[in-house]
Design an enzyme around this catalytic site. Sequence first.
Site: not given
Ligand code: UT7
Length: 327
Positions: A114, A254, A284
């Site tokens: 990225c 980004h 993204n």
């Molecule tokens: O491009 C450069 C590099 N990339 C980035 O900078 C991306 C960095 N990361 C992020 O943007 C975020 O971590 C995400 C958007 C990917 C995820 O957001 P988060 O607030 O960190 O959520 P999480 O991964 O901690 O997940 C929270 C909950 C989990 O459920 P439990 O364990 O709390 O029951 C996940 O299983 O949300 C669940 N979850 C979803 N639920 C609905 C994960 N993905 C999804 C989804 N829909 N698509």
Amino acid sequence: MEKYVRITGTGSAAPNQVLTNADLEKMVDTSDKWITERSGIKERRIAPPGIVGSDLARDAALKTMEMAGIGPKEIDMIILATVCPDAPLPSTACLLQDKLGATNAAVMDIVAACSGFIYGLSIARSFILTGQMKNVLVIGVELLSRFTNWKDRNTCVLFGDGAGAAIVSPSGKPGGILDTYIKGDGSLAHLLQIPYGGTKVPLTVDNVCHDDRYIRMEGPEVFKAAVKAMGEAASAILERSGLRGEDIDLMIPHQANIRIIEATAKRIKLPMDRVYVNIHKYGNTSAASIPIALDEAVREGRIKSGDKIVLVAFGAGFTWGSALIEW
Ligand code: UT7
């Protein structure tokens, strides 16, 4: 020899096919509410079969060259940033060169995920300042849809396809690309990767269906690293030039997550009305995200002559960086 380096044209291209959050609700256990609140994404573009990165790159490059007022033979170098090459060999830059008829250009791909466009700008600026090159075409292009596991809700809601480009040229007029700042930390490579398909684990008949041929990401770990690194990159480049957040007319970050963008703006005390956001439309797009946003900002009239612009990125590797531009 000219002392300054300017962006003289921008262009972008995205496939027509739109994949909305509602479409994704039918594919994995997710919701428009979750995707919007956690990432800011509403829809993304997906390239249809048959379209490759060098096609999107050509479309973006042609618009860029038109704005810059130069023809293909006047391009001295093509720097193409991608993690989704048309093929492992040769570089996508070579394939683009042929599609453009840019027969006088040196050509190379760079892999900085990225942060690729900012790395590309930095390389272009250095070649121009040493007098080795004049017109450099810097392109970020990605077809991450081809490396997405459409059954993994942790990743498949995030990425999209697209291309964005800039022509970078020498100038006698003060301003232009004033500074670039690029960094990396390979010790955290495992947090965001495509594990299979390289020389470490070549694809074979036995593993070709393994999920590790797709993007894997430890989202929350990457999130924390992105907030830290983008904040550092934005503040470091301001500090080096003696500027403060309030001196910046527009930040073009980004577009990975609206919450990362907001945290980066907060770090340099920049109000969100001076931050360009189009993540809701494209998701993204990795190396393409900043040049697509830059092109839209230019064409919408959001950037005026003399404006101070900060570009800032973070990506797999990890890599991160920033650029300071006086337009
Ligand atoms: O491009 C450069 C590099 N990339 C980035 O900078 C991306 C960095 N990361 C992020 O943007 C975020 O971590 C995400 C958007 C990917 C995820 O957001 P988060 O607030 O960190 O959520 P999480 O991964 O901690 O997940 C929270 C909950 C989990 O459920 P439990 O364990 O709390 O029951 C996940 O299983 O949300 C669940 N979850 C979803 N639920 C609905 C994960 N993905 C999804 C989804 N829909 N698509």
